[in-house]
Design a protein around this motif. Sequence first.
Motif, short mmCIF file in Angstrom:
data_model
loop_
_atom_site.label_atom_id
_atom_site.label_comp_id
_atom_site.label_asym_id
_atom_site.label_seq_id
_atom_site.Cartn_x
_atom_site.Cartn_y
_atom_site.Cartn_z
N ARG A 64 44.21 45.15 46.58
CA ARG A 64 44.24 43.82 47.19
C ARG A 64 45.68 43.39 47.47
O ARG A 64 45.98 42.82 48.53
N SER A 65 46.59 43.68 46.54
CA SER A 65 48.00 43.33 46.75
C SER A 65 48.59 44.13 47.92
O SER A 65 49.38 43.59 48.70
N TRP B 152 41.59 47.87 41.81
CA TRP B 152 41.17 46.89 42.81
C TRP B 152 42.26 45.86 43.05
O TRP B 152 42.52 45.48 44.20
N SER B 153 42.91 45.40 41.99
CA SER B 153 43.97 44.41 42.15
C SER B 153 45.15 44.98 42.92
O SER B 153 45.75 44.29 43.77
N GLU B 154 45.48 46.25 42.64
CA GLU B 154 46.59 46.87 43.38
C GLU B 154 46.24 47.02 44.85
O GLU B 154 47.09 46.78 45.73
N PRO C 125 38.27 50.66 45.49
CA PRO C 125 38.45 49.25 45.89
C PRO C 125 38.29 49.00 47.37
O PRO C 125 37.87 47.92 47.78
N ASN D 149 38.59 47.78 32.95
CA ASN D 149 39.93 47.24 33.17
C ASN D 149 40.77 48.16 34.05
O ASN D 149 41.53 47.69 34.91
N PHE E 13 39.52 47.67 37.54
CA PHE E 13 39.97 46.39 38.09
C PHE E 13 41.45 46.44 38.45
O PHE E 13 41.88 45.80 39.44
N ALA E 14 42.24 47.19 37.68
CA ALA E 14 43.65 47.32 38.02
C ALA E 14 43.82 48.01 39.37
O ALA E 14 44.69 47.65 40.17
#
Length: 408
Positions: A183-184, A179-181, A371, A173, A176-177
């Motif tokens: 991507r944003s 990776w999500s940051e 990421p 998790n 993934f956080a």
Amino acid sequence: ASCVSLGVPRAMARVVVAAVCVAWCAHGLVSPGPSVSRRVAVARSSSSAAVERREGALGRFAGSVMGKVFKPAAANPSGVLDQFDKLKRESRSVRQTAYDEPQSARLAYLRGAASSLKVGLVRGLAFDVGVVVAVAVAIAGLDFSGFFKLRLSPLPLALTAPVIALLIAFRTNAAFARWSEARSLWGGLVARVRDLTRQGTSLPSWEKGRYRFSALAVAFAYALKAHLAEIAVGRDESEKERGELRADLGALLGRLEADEIMRAAHKPHAVTKIMTRVLGEANLEPGLQARVDEGISDLLDYVGLSERIVKTPIPLLYTRLAARALCGWLFFLPPVLLGLGLAFSQVVAATALAATLLLAADEVGVRIEEPFSVLPLAAICDGLRAEYDTLIQAQMYGGAQPTDASYV
């Protein structure tokens, strides 16, 4: 020799000895010496002709595996680990693809299961899973031969299984956080580059260098992609990567400015310096020029935010704790399965399946912890370049295709 004296077939004895050797050598506890060779020789000389005929195929297979896999691993364990780490890194570039409809068709369950052995994630874990399976083979072989009994109650593993699951879940998790940051951040970067491209090509009061400024905004995305790839792995760019970046920058800006950017230690910062210089030559109104300069400042903010993700990974202490706890849990799994009364083949198969699934779940967190190595940054940059080409073609040439020299 002890296994053969207890009636264990010669081929089974060789497999047990080889499994113990590769398990120990992989962890650097011992190195194989003449004593191992003597034990194998004794086991070979103690076998009967009937056992040789019955187990000849299996014996030749075990000897081949020892010669091709176990001996190189024993001679240079770190070198073998480096090869599998290299395989994991190289497989990341294959995953840097944008989502499309044909790709969604490949996500079907049966197709995904059929191609699992071709996936770099699984192939990169072959050595780790092999060590766990080797330990399982050794423990189960010793148990069924009667030489050493090691059977445990399933209660300890049942009590610690939730802890292992939480360690893997928390780490995945957290990765993934990140990776999500990332991507944003690149989503915001794409919007800012498009806005600067729009300003450079559409402002009527822009007198000089408007298309050059827009090309620099697109070149910034390429420069940042190369910069993040460089600092993520802690090495200089390869000649192939430098050549690709030089070609992209040269097509957008021309050879002189491309060489200036390539000579810079921090390429995104070099691009923003040129953008500021071009903006100063545009003779815009002060208020309008200030707003465009704010867009350049936003680009530098994205550089800092991206570097923060790369340079501050998940704490190594937590990563090591999860890895050690998972390996310990897997090493205690074979004795528990033996205590449940499973056969030799069932113990080995169940251990291999559990090791593959758990190690793969942990490896997913390791992959996405960096990421920018898995995000489709190349596709994003090429998309910005295609949008810029379309905009130039529509505004400057009335539908004709422009040449590279006209971008400057």
